[in-house]
Design a protein around this motif. Structure first.
Motif, PDB file in Angstrom:
ATOM      1  N   THR A 136       0.711  -1.191   0.135  1.00  0.00           N
ATOM      2  CA  THR A 136       0.058   0.016  -0.005  1.00  0.00           C
ATOM      3  C   THR A 136       0.716   1.308   0.070  1.00  0.00           C
ATOM      4  N   ALA A 137       1.939   1.253   0.759  1.00  0.00           N
ATOM      5  CA  ALA A 137       2.694   2.420   1.004  1.00  0.00           C
ATOM      6  C   ALA A 137       4.027   2.333   0.250  1.00  0.00           C
ATOM      7  N   ARG A 138       4.406   1.302  -0.416  1.00  0.00           N
ATOM      8  CA  ARG A 138       5.539   1.226  -1.100  1.00  0.00           C
ATOM      9  C   ARG A 138       6.809   1.294  -0.296  1.00  0.00           C
ATOM     10  N   LEU A 139       6.697   0.837   1.180  1.00  0.00           N
ATOM     11  CA  LEU A 139       7.829   0.880   2.381  1.00  0.00           C
ATOM     12  C   LEU A 139       8.406  -0.477   1.806  1.00  0.00           C
ATOM     13  N   ALA A 140       9.907  -0.338   1.916  1.00  0.00           N
ATOM     14  CA  ALA A 140      10.464  -1.516   1.659  1.00  0.00           C
ATOM     15  C   ALA A 140      11.664  -1.441   2.777  1.00  0.00           C
ATOM     16  N   VAL A 141      11.829  -2.700   3.324  1.00  0.00           N
ATOM     17  CA  VAL A 141      12.797  -2.778   4.623  1.00  0.00           C
ATOM     18  C   VAL A 141      14.203  -2.573   4.154  1.00  0.00           C
ATOM     19  N   VAL A 142      14.713  -1.749   4.651  1.00  0.00           N
ATOM     20  CA  VAL A 142      16.492  -1.541   4.465  1.00  0.00           C
ATOM     21  C   VAL A 142      17.083  -2.051   5.431  1.00  0.00           C
ATOM     22  N   GLU A 143      16.799  -2.369   6.524  1.00  0.00           N
ATOM     23  CA  GLU A 143      17.298  -2.699   7.570  1.00  0.00           C
ATOM     24  C   GLU A 143      16.409  -3.342   8.794  1.00  0.00           C
ATOM     25  N   ALA A 144      16.948  -4.626   9.132  1.00  0.00           N
ATOM     26  CA  ALA A 144      15.954  -5.226  10.350  1.00  0.00           C
ATOM     27  C   ALA A 144      17.062  -6.052  11.227  1.00  0.00           C
ATOM     28  N   LYS A 145      16.582  -5.482  12.393  1.00  0.00           N
ATOM     29  CA  LYS A 145      17.401  -6.361  13.556  1.00  0.00           C
ATOM     30  C   LYS A 145      15.992  -7.008  14.475  1.00  0.00           C
ATOM     31  N   VAL A 146      16.139  -8.315  14.539  1.00  0.00           N
ATOM     32  CA  VAL A 146      14.966  -9.135  15.266  1.00  0.00           C
ATOM     33  C   VAL A 146      15.719  -9.986  15.999  1.00  0.00           C
ATOM     34  N   GLU A 147      15.348 -10.045  17.560  1.00  0.00           N
ATOM     35  CA  GLU A 147      15.757 -10.810  18.347  1.00  0.00           C
ATOM     36  C   GLU A 147      14.479 -11.625  19.044  1.00  0.00           C
ATOM     37  N   ALA A 148      14.744 -13.057  19.498  1.00  0.00           N
ATOM     38  CA  ALA A 148      13.503 -13.650  19.945  1.00  0.00           C
ATOM     39  C   ALA A 148      13.317 -13.240  21.178  1.00  0.00           C
ATOM     40  N   GLY A 149      11.930 -13.232  21.588  1.00  0.00           N
ATOM     41  CA  GLY A 149      11.366 -12.700  23.061  1.00  0.00           C
ATOM     42  C   GLY A 149      11.421 -13.861  23.943  1.00  0.00           C
ATOM     43  N   GLY A 150      10.938 -13.863  25.029  1.00  0.00           N
ATOM     44  CA  GLY A 150      10.700 -14.776  25.958  1.00  0.00           C
ATOM     45  C   GLY A 150       9.526 -15.982  25.751  1.00  0.00           C
ATOM     46  N   GLU A 151       8.558 -15.553  24.937  1.00  0.00           N
ATOM     47  CA  GLU A 151       7.458 -16.108  24.698  1.00  0.00           C
ATOM     48  C   GLU A 151       7.316 -16.448  22.962  1.00  0.00           C
ATOM     49  N   PRO A 152       6.710 -17.619  22.689  1.00  0.00           N
ATOM     50  CA  PRO A 152       6.643 -18.173  21.274  1.00  0.00           C
ATOM     51  C   PRO A 152       5.920 -17.054  20.530  1.00  0.00           C
ATOM     52  N   ASP A 153       6.542 -16.678  19.234  1.00  0.00           N
ATOM     53  CA  ASP A 153       6.085 -15.550  18.244  1.00  0.00           C
ATOM     54  C   ASP A 153       6.276 -14.211  18.880  1.00  0.00           C
ATOM     55  N   SER A 154       7.064 -14.089  19.843  1.00  0.00           N
ATOM     56  CA  SER A 154       7.385 -12.606  20.383  1.00  0.00           C
ATOM     57  C   SER A 154       8.814 -12.280  20.102  1.00  0.00           C
ATOM     58  N   VAL A 155       8.873 -11.263  19.779  1.00  0.00           N
ATOM     59  CA  VAL A 155      10.322 -10.526  19.195  1.00  0.00           C
ATOM     60  C   VAL A 155      10.418  -9.329  19.832  1.00  0.00           C
ATOM     61  N   ASN A 156      11.682  -8.943  19.873  1.00  0.00           N
ATOM     62  CA  ASN A 156      12.063  -7.408  19.908  1.00  0.00           C
ATOM     63  C   ASN A 156      12.754  -7.174  18.571  1.00  0.00           C
ATOM     64  N   ALA A 157      12.190  -6.226  17.694  1.00  0.00           N
ATOM     65  CA  ALA A 157      12.709  -5.986  16.571  1.00  0.00           C
ATOM     66  C   ALA A 157      12.906  -4.348  16.378  1.00  0.00           C
ATOM     67  N   ALA A 158      13.562  -4.061  15.615  1.00  0.00           N
ATOM     68  CA  ALA A 158      13.995  -2.637  15.077  1.00  0.00           C
ATOM     69  C   ALA A 158      14.224  -2.729  13.598  1.00  0.00           C
ATOM     70  N   TYR A 159      13.108  -1.867  12.869  1.00  0.00           N
ATOM     71  CA  TYR A 159      13.248  -1.816  11.246  1.00  0.00           C
ATOM     72  C   TYR A 159      13.637  -0.575  10.949  1.00  0.00           C
ATOM     73  N   THR A 160      14.205  -0.286   9.806  1.00  0.00           N
ATOM     74  CA  THR A 160      14.328   0.981   9.078  1.00  0.00           C
ATOM     75  C   THR A 160      13.852   0.645   7.708  1.00  0.00           C
ATOM     76  N   LEU A 161      12.861   1.687   7.277  1.00  0.00           N
ATOM     77  CA  LEU A 161      12.215   1.220   5.996  1.00  0.00           C
ATOM     78  C   LEU A 161      12.333   2.642   5.007  1.00  0.00           C
ATOM     79  N   ARG A 162      12.219   2.432   3.816  1.00  0.00           N
ATOM     80  CA  ARG A 162      12.340   3.272   2.913  1.00  0.00           C
ATOM     81  C   ARG A 162      11.162   3.387   1.989  1.00  0.00           C
TER      82      ARG A 162
END
Length: 169
Positions: A136-162
């Motif tokens: 919809t907004a033509r945002l593409a991921v430039v950088e992604a940092k994803v770390e697993a959280g304590g529960e299933p399907d839970s993550v801590n993430a930082a994204y840079t989009l352009r």
């Protein structure tokens, strides 16, 4: 080798036993047989294949024209959607995140770059949101940092989009 020579000698003996008229008739029959084999093995398949291709050619040309028309239509649609992508704002991002049940701890929008940070958020919801924002907004991921959280399907993430503006994909 001996067998081949024996066959040759028997053929020569057969040939020599024939008179001139029989030899002429046998040579003519052999010539007709050779010409029939050449026609049946070489010319007929080529001619029938040519006829078949001539019959299929109009349909293939029609299909090629349809593919070219669809290609032009897709290129035109891609350029229209690229030109109409709205500028991303903090409010539009928060609204789209809340529709997916996500809440970002940090949202930063500067020009074409967007930075987001999530803590303990659903990874599946994030990937669905990223796919939606790409469409919809033509945002593409430039950088992604994803770390697993304590529960299933839970993550801590930082994204840079352009945001890609004015470029057809």
């Amino acid at each position: 080798m001996n067998r081949l020579q024996a066959m040759r000698q028997s053929a020569v003996a057969y040939w020599n036993e024939r008179n001139a008229r029989e030899r002429t008739m046998l040579a003519a029959a052999a010539g007709v047989l050779v010409l029939a084999l050449i026609y049946l093995l070489l010319l007929d398949p080529a001619l029938s294949g040519r006829e078949e291709l001539a019959q299929r050619l109009p349909a293939l040309r029609q299909q090629a024209a349809e593919v070219q028309a669809l290609t032009r239509e897709a290129a035109a649609a891609g350029s229209r959607t690229a030109a109409t992508a709205p500028a991303v704002t903090r409010e539009t991002l928060q609204t789209s995140l809340s529709r997916r049940g996500l809440q970002a701890q940090e949202i930063s929008v500067s020009g074409e770059l967007v930075r987001l940070r999530f803590e303990g958020a659903s990874f599946a919801a994030q990937t669905e949101w990223l796919a939606e924002m790409h469409r919809t907004a033509r945002l593409a991921v430039v950088e992604a940092k994803v770390e697993a959280g304590g529960e299933p399907d839970s993550v801590n993430a930082a994204y840079t989009l352009r945001q890609e503006r004015g470029q057809a994909q």
